[in-house]
Structure formats: C-alpha cells, structure tokens
Design a protein around this motif. Structure first.
Motif, PDB file in Angstrom:
ATOM      1  N   LEU A   1       0.838  -1.190   0.000  1.00  0.00           N
ATOM      2  CA  LEU A   1       0.000   0.000   0.000  1.00  0.00           C
ATOM      3  C   LEU A   1       0.880   1.250   0.000  1.00  0.00           C
ATOM      4  O   LEU A   1       1.656   1.474   0.933  1.00  0.00           O
ATOM      5  CB  LEU A   1      -0.906   0.002   1.223  1.00  0.00           C
ATOM      6  N   PRO A   2       0.802   2.089  -1.042  1.00  0.00           N
ATOM      7  CA  PRO A   2       1.654   3.281  -1.117  1.00  0.00           C
ATOM      8  C   PRO A   2       1.321   4.281  -0.010  1.00  0.00           C
ATOM      9  O   PRO A   2       0.187   4.355   0.454  1.00  0.00           O
ATOM     10  CB  PRO A   2       1.336   3.876  -2.499  1.00  0.00           C
ATOM     11  N   ARG A   3       2.326   5.048   0.387  1.00  0.00           N
ATOM     12  CA  ARG A   3       2.107   6.042   1.428  1.00  0.00           C
ATOM     13  C   ARG A   3       1.051   7.061   0.992  1.00  0.00           C
ATOM     14  O   ARG A   3       0.218   7.485   1.800  1.00  0.00           O
ATOM     15  CB  ARG A   3       3.422   6.762   1.742  1.00  0.00           C
ATOM     16  N   SER A   4       1.077   7.447  -0.282  1.00  0.00           N
ATOM     17  CA  SER A   4       0.109   8.436  -0.767  1.00  0.00           C
ATOM     18  C   SER A   4      -1.314   7.908  -0.701  1.00  0.00           C
ATOM     19  O   SER A   4      -2.266   8.678  -0.592  1.00  0.00           O
ATOM     20  CB  SER A   4       0.443   8.851  -2.201  1.00  0.00           C
TER      21      SER A   4
ATOM     22  N   ARG B   1       1.700  -8.303 -19.998  1.00  0.00           N
ATOM     23  CA  ARG B   1       1.323  -7.978 -18.622  1.00  0.00           C
ATOM     24  C   ARG B   1       0.915  -6.512 -18.499  1.00  0.00           C
ATOM     25  O   ARG B   1       1.191  -5.696 -19.388  1.00  0.00           O
ATOM     26  CB  ARG B   1       2.477  -8.273 -17.650  1.00  0.00           C
ATOM     27  N   VAL B   2       0.275  -6.206 -17.380  1.00  0.00           N
ATOM     28  CA  VAL B   2      -0.088  -4.834 -17.028  1.00  0.00           C
ATOM     29  C   VAL B   2       0.515  -4.557 -15.652  1.00  0.00           C
ATOM     30  O   VAL B   2       0.242  -5.271 -14.691  1.00  0.00           O
ATOM     31  CB  VAL B   2      -1.619  -4.647 -16.983  1.00  0.00           C
ATOM     32  N   GLU B   3       1.333  -3.508 -15.573  1.00  0.00           N
ATOM     33  CA  GLU B   3       2.001  -3.166 -14.322  1.00  0.00           C
ATOM     34  C   GLU B   3       1.297  -1.979 -13.654  1.00  0.00           C
ATOM     35  O   GLU B   3       0.871  -1.039 -14.320  1.00  0.00           O
ATOM     36  CB  GLU B   3       3.465  -2.810 -14.574  1.00  0.00           C
ATOM     37  N   VAL B   4       1.222  -2.026 -12.328  1.00  0.00           N
ATOM     38  CA  VAL B   4       0.600  -0.955 -11.544  1.00  0.00           C
ATOM     39  C   VAL B   4       1.704  -0.073 -10.968  1.00  0.00           C
ATOM     40  O   VAL B   4       2.537  -0.540 -10.183  1.00  0.00           O
ATOM     41  CB  VAL B   4      -0.259  -1.532 -10.407  1.00  0.00           C
ATOM     42  N   TRP B   5       1.704   1.200 -11.363  1.00  0.00           N
ATOM     43  CA  TRP B   5       2.718   2.149 -10.914  1.00  0.00           C
ATOM     44  C   TRP B   5       2.075   3.311 -10.171  1.00  0.00           C
ATOM     45  O   TRP B   5       0.988   3.753 -10.527  1.00  0.00           O
ATOM     46  CB  TRP B   5       3.498   2.699 -12.108  1.00  0.00           C
ATOM     47  N   VAL B   6       2.790   3.815  -9.146  1.00  0.00           N
ATOM     48  CA  VAL B   6       2.371   5.015  -8.420  1.00  0.00           C
ATOM     49  C   VAL B   6       3.581   5.921  -8.267  1.00  0.00           C
ATOM     50  O   VAL B   6       4.728   5.502  -8.449  1.00  0.00           O
ATOM     51  CB  VAL B   6       1.789   4.678  -7.024  1.00  0.00           C
ATOM     52  N   HIS B   7       3.314   7.161  -7.918  1.00  0.00           N
ATOM     53  CA  HIS B   7       4.388   8.144  -7.769  1.00  0.00           C
ATOM     54  C   HIS B   7       5.357   7.736  -6.665  1.00  0.00           C
ATOM     55  O   HIS B   7       4.956   7.296  -5.589  1.00  0.00           O
ATOM     56  CB  HIS B   7       3.800   9.517  -7.438  1.00  0.00           C
ATOM     57  N   GLY B   8       6.639   7.879  -6.956  1.00  0.00           N
ATOM     58  CA  GLY B   8       7.674   7.577  -5.981  1.00  0.00           C
ATOM     59  C   GLY B   8       8.169   6.156  -6.002  1.00  0.00           C
ATOM     60  O   GLY B   8       9.169   5.833  -5.354  1.00  0.00           O
TER      61      GLY B   8
END
Length: 227
Positions: free
Chosen positions: A117-120, A139-146
């Motif tokens: 779970l990302p901090r944001s 494939r499909v990758e899940v990306w978030v900031h940082g």
C-alpha cells in the motif's frame, strides 16, 4: 384527476432532468433580487436584469479565480506526479503504453492485501489514489508516484479486460457512476479510471473520450472487453 397526476409526474421528471439548471436559475434570480432590493434603485425589469448580470459576472470571476488557483496548484502537482511516474515506468519497462488516471474502487484494498500500500494512498483523501498502468503485450504493471518498480503485475489473458461502472474520486467530484477499465488474470487485478489530462472545465464527455483512447492505445478491442 388523471391529467393532474400526469402533470405532476411530468414536473417531477423535468425537475430530475434539469434540477441543476433550475436550481442555478433560482439561485441567481434570488441573489439578483437581494442585490436589487439592497441597492435602493427603482424595481424595474431592466434594473433586475442589470442586477442579474452583475451577480453572474461576480460568480464567473470567482470561479475563474478558483480555477486558476487549482490549475496552478493541485492540478500542476498531479501532472508533475504522473509525468515522474511514467518516466520511472518507462525506464524499467520500455515500450509500454501508459494509462494514467485514478485507481478503480478496491485497488487500495488489493494493495493492502499484498503489503504494498503506497504512502500516498494511506491519506484520508481518496483523490490521492493516482495510478498509472503500464500496459505491455504480456502484462499490465501498476505504478504510483515515488515507486521504482511496479506494485504488482497482471498477466494479459484472453478476455481479461473489462469495463465496469464504479465509484471513483476524481477532479470531477465523487463519481459514483464511471467506467473503469480493469485487467484481470484470475489471480491479480488492476483497474483505472483513465484521465490523460487534468481539466478544469467539462465541456465535453472527456471520461468517455479518455476511455476510448485507453482502449485504442492498449490494443484492447471491443470484442475483448466484458461490460
């Protein structure tokens, strides 16, 4: 009696269909009356129209100012974060097609279950659930900031894409009825409400246009999507 019931039913239908327009008209009219009475000028139709124009002008300037502050502040922050996220994903997964937007309903729980779970995403505001899906042939990758690597991946499988109506918190407000693009492989899932550009004014159906763009750029055909 039947005619009266039909008339009342028609009025209710018109209200539900145009409640925003009717409510705004009544609000502007009431404010114009208050301005007219407070100004002490003669109560004529022309002066009422002048007062109404003044009220509308002030509100337009107010919302223009609010919009400018938003575009220079939170919107710029969102664009900057998405750009950095896409750049990080491009370095690790060159050749991917990127679909930015807001995480679909349940994505936070999926991340929590995986211990990523990302901090944001731990913040109180659901509008912080920004996400970028990096779509590759396999494939499909899940990306978030940082992040320097994807939170998780979903295998591309036949008929693994779906468009579902769901709750998404976004710049459009609390959207309880939006189309979210999901990818599933039976073991993992990832969903996004596509938004390629942070916009202030909704002059067109941008959510539908962004969804069509996401399907087109990822190569997902209508026959491959479950509604």
């Amino acid at each position: 009696m039947a005619a009266d019931r039909h008339g009342r039913r028609r009025l209710r239908e018109l209200w539900h269909e145009y409640e925003g327009l009717i409510g705004g008209t009544l609000l502007f009219g009431a404010l114009a009356v208050i301005v007219l009475l407070g100004s002490g000028v003669e109560r004529t139709p022309l002066n009422f129209l002048v007062a109404l124009a003044g009220v509308v002008g002030v509100l337009v300037l107010w919302w223009a100012g609010v919009g400018l502050v938003y575009m220079l502040g939170p919107a710029s922050r969102t664009r900057w974060r998405r750009l950095r996220t896409i750049r990080a994903a491009a370095r690790r997964s060159p050749g991917a097609v990127f679909v930015p937007g807001y995480a679909g309903h349940g994505m936070s729980a999926l991340a929590d279950e995986r211990g990523v779970l990302p901090r944001s995403w731990r913040r109180a505001w659901a509008s912080e659930l920004q996400v970028v899906l990096a779509v590759l042939p396999d494939r499909v990758e899940v990306w978030v900031h940082g992040a320097q690597e994807p939170l998780w991946s979903v295998r591309r499988v036949e008929h693994g894409a779906a468009i579902e109506r769901g709750t998404v918190q976004s710049d459009y407000g609390r959207d309880d009825d939006r189309d979210v693009l999901w990818f599933r492989d039976g073991a993992a899932a990832a969903g996004v409400f596509p938004q390629y550009t942070v916009r202030l004014l909704i002059l067109r159906d941008y959510p539908a246009l962004d969804l069509r763009r996401a399907l087109r750029e990822t190569g997902v055909l209508p026959d491959d999507v479950a509604g």
